[in-house]
Design an enzyme around this catalytic site. Structure first.
Site, PDB file in Angstrom:
ATOM      1  N   GLN B 185      77.472  61.455  55.478  1.00 14.36           N
ATOM      2  CA  GLN B 185      77.364  60.842  56.810  1.00 14.36           C
ATOM      3  C   GLN B 185      78.241  59.606  56.945  1.00 14.36           C
ATOM      4  OE1 GLN B 185      76.021  62.297  59.254  1.00 14.36           O
ATOM      5  NE2 GLN B 185      74.751  63.827  58.232  1.00 14.36           N
ATOM      6  N   SER B 205      81.360  66.297  53.073  1.00 15.55           N
ATOM      7  CA  SER B 205      81.178  67.579  53.755  1.00 15.55           C
ATOM      8  C   SER B 205      82.219  67.710  54.855  1.00 15.55           C
ATOM      9  CB  SER B 205      79.781  67.629  54.373  1.00 15.55           C
ATOM     10  OG  SER B 205      79.686  68.736  55.226  1.00 15.55           O
ATOM     11  N   CYS B 332      59.689  68.474  60.666  1.00 14.88           N
ATOM     12  CA  CYS B 332      58.628  69.315  61.228  1.00 14.88           C
ATOM     13  C   CYS B 332      59.184  70.532  61.951  1.00 14.88           C
ATOM     14  CB  CYS B 332      57.785  68.497  62.192  1.00 14.88           C
ATOM     15  SG  CYS B 332      56.459  69.414  62.936  1.00 14.88           S
TER      16      CYS B 332
END
Lengths: 134, 391
Positions: B185, B205, B332
């Site tokens: 990031q 990445s 979640c």
């Protein structure tokens, strides 16, 4: 190309426009289920009337803090329980809720279970209150 | 409704048109296997070499120190599993790692393959360098600390930890401590020169920097004892066998080169301004909202908010209905129902962790997109608070 949505149209519809949202102030029974670890808190309020010596769910409303699935299952259990006797209402299984709502990611099926438990808890609360009145 | 407004650059970024045009020849006429000795093969080899040089230039290292992998997750695994070969090794990591490091360390710990120390973080999500110093043991062989977190964008004191390790290694030690950082990031926004950071291993990445998916890389400092996880034809200096994803690697190289473009710095300033406008606007329009993570030590493109009485996934689904792509801070919505380990590490309650929304910006984010979110988010939160009865 077929795009399989994360939630079915019905889940989204119920989430965006729930029909049974709200609190019954003089509820005869309140079911409070869920915990914040899984992220859902569900409250179901029922109003009960006697018909031919049987207790019938006259009105049912919900209040839920949770994901889109939890909100839609809350709304759907209200539809499925309304107008039913306790015996009939308790027969509604989590799979019935899931079937009514269409596809849901597997990890969200527990929201259907939660709704079923919420209804059961509301009925139990009613029974408890009835006993203490006697 | 199709997505019109994209606020999920942390999840992935669209391919830069320049990157795509660099890749296309290798998907069409220049399809050779880079290991073939004929001309077609050598065209592919040259493409990979150039990408390797671009990556080396970005990191300030030698081209031979760059190992291309199939993903950043693979690169993280190569760095950690590749080095864990000693008996009873000790690893120091943080409690706010990306799953690629976090899950791996959990498994290594459970299987008894390594002893793992998870450094705590403060309320802003930052590791304390002196905690790190105290965690060093005689059997410590590796430290893996994320450069900037993917959920809350918090930036860790990598340079400081790097010098602590350097000092520890300069003293009499049976085991040298190697230092890995996941800079996935961070790459778009922070200095990634490995010498300055003092790292031996660093992960990048491609698809987080406007390159294609399916490519990652690991910087392996010369002399670092890393063993391969995949055996075969001995590509990538023997550390990552398998025919190279030539077009992907070429695209990755072009994407890395684009970060080096001076215009990127200017764009990054604009991203920060737009981000700050969005945060300010949300706080002005919505009550009972909290910014998770650090205010200052934060990537310029990251926003992570918690709303009282509204759940993160529900907000994301409602935004999606309006054509806005965002993400929950919690896992979640993915596979697990547990709140995010990162948010819990900050000392947040389960409720707060579930109420989090991540909005991440990128180089194509516009002022109109900011305005659109500011227009629709207040009513979404208000509606969900009505449904929950909590405000």
């Amino acid at each position: 190309m077929v795009q399989r949505p994360y939630y079915s149209k019905k889940v989204i519809e119920r989430f965006m426009h729930p029909r049974n949202l709200g609190v019954i102030k003089d509820a005869d029974g309140v079911g409070k289920v869920g915990n914040m670890k899984c992220g859902d808190l569900m409250e179901l309020f029922i109003k009960v009337e006697k018909k031919k010596n049987k207790e019938v769910i006259k009105d049912i409303k919900f209040r839920t803090l949770g994901c889109a699935a939890a909100i839609s299952t809350s709304d759907m259990i209200c539809d499925l329980a309304k107008g039913k006797t306790f015996k009939e209402a308790l027969k509604v299984g989590f799979q019935d809720i899931a079937d009514k709502l269409g596809n849901m990611p597997p990890q969200k099926i527990h929201c259907c279970v939660l709704a079923q438990q919420g209804l059961k808890a509301a009925i139990e609360d009613y029974e408890k209150k009835k006993k203490s009145k006697k | 409704m199709p997505i019109k407004v994209y606020f999920d650059y942390t999840a992935t970024t669209p391919i830069d048109p320049k990157v795509l045009s660099a890749m296309l020849p290798y998907l069409r006429k220049d399809f050779g296997n880079a290991s073939s000795i004929h001309q077609l093969g050598q065209i592919s080899r040259a493409g990979i070499d150039r990408a390797r040089e671009e990556a080396a230039d970005f990191l300030g290292c030698q081209p031979q120190e760059i190992i291309f992998t199939g993903s950043a997750t693979e690169a993280d695994n190569l760095a950690i599993q590749g080095i864990i070969k000693k008996e009873n090794p000790h690893i120091i990591t943080s409690s706010v790692e990306h799953h690629a490091v976090w899950e791996l360390c959990q498994v290594l710990g459970k299987k008894g393959l390594a002893e793992v120390t998870y450094l705590p973080v403060d309320r802003e999500g930052i590791v304390n360098a002196s905690d790190f110093k105290k965690a060093i043991k005689p059997n410590t062989i590796l430290a893996s600390i994320i450069y900037a977190n993917n959920e809350i964008g918090t930036i860790q004191p990598i340079k400081e930890i790097g010098s602590i390790i350097k000092k520890a290694n300069s003293q009499e030690r049976k085991n040298k401590i190697y230092f890995h950082t996941d800079a996935v990031q961070a790459a778009n926004y922070l200095d990634c020169k490995v010498e300055k950071l003092g790292v031996d291993l660093l992960t990048l990445s491609s698809h987080k920097i406007y390159g294609p998916k399916g490519v990652g890389l690991l910087y392996v400092k010369r002399g670092t004892p890393v063993k391969p996880l995949i055996y075969g034809g001995g590509q990538e200096g023997g550390l990552r066998s398998g025919t190279e994803n030539v077009a992907g690697i070429v695209g990755f190289g072009a994407a890395v080169a684009e970060i080096q473009n001076p215009r990127t710095k200017i764009k990054n300033i604009k991203i920060r301004q737009l981000r700050d406008k969005l945060i300010k606007g949300v706080f002005k329009r919505i009550s009972d909202v909290k910014l998770n993570g650090s205010k200052d030590l934060r990537l310029p493109n990251n926003i992570n908010l918690s709303f009282r009485g509204a759940e993160g996934e529900a907000i994301v689904i409602a935004l999606d209905q309006k054509g806005v792509a965002a993400s929950t801070g919690s896992a979640c919505s993915a596979k697990s129902l547990e709140p995010s380990h990162v948010l819990l590490a900050l000392g947040m309650s389960d409720e707060e962790a579930h109420g989090s929304l991540r909005l991440s910006l990128g180089k194509y984010t516009t002022e109109e997109e900011i305005n659109k979110v500011l227009k629709i988010l207040p009513s979404i939160v208000e509606r969900l608070r009505k449904i929950s009865g909590i405000r």
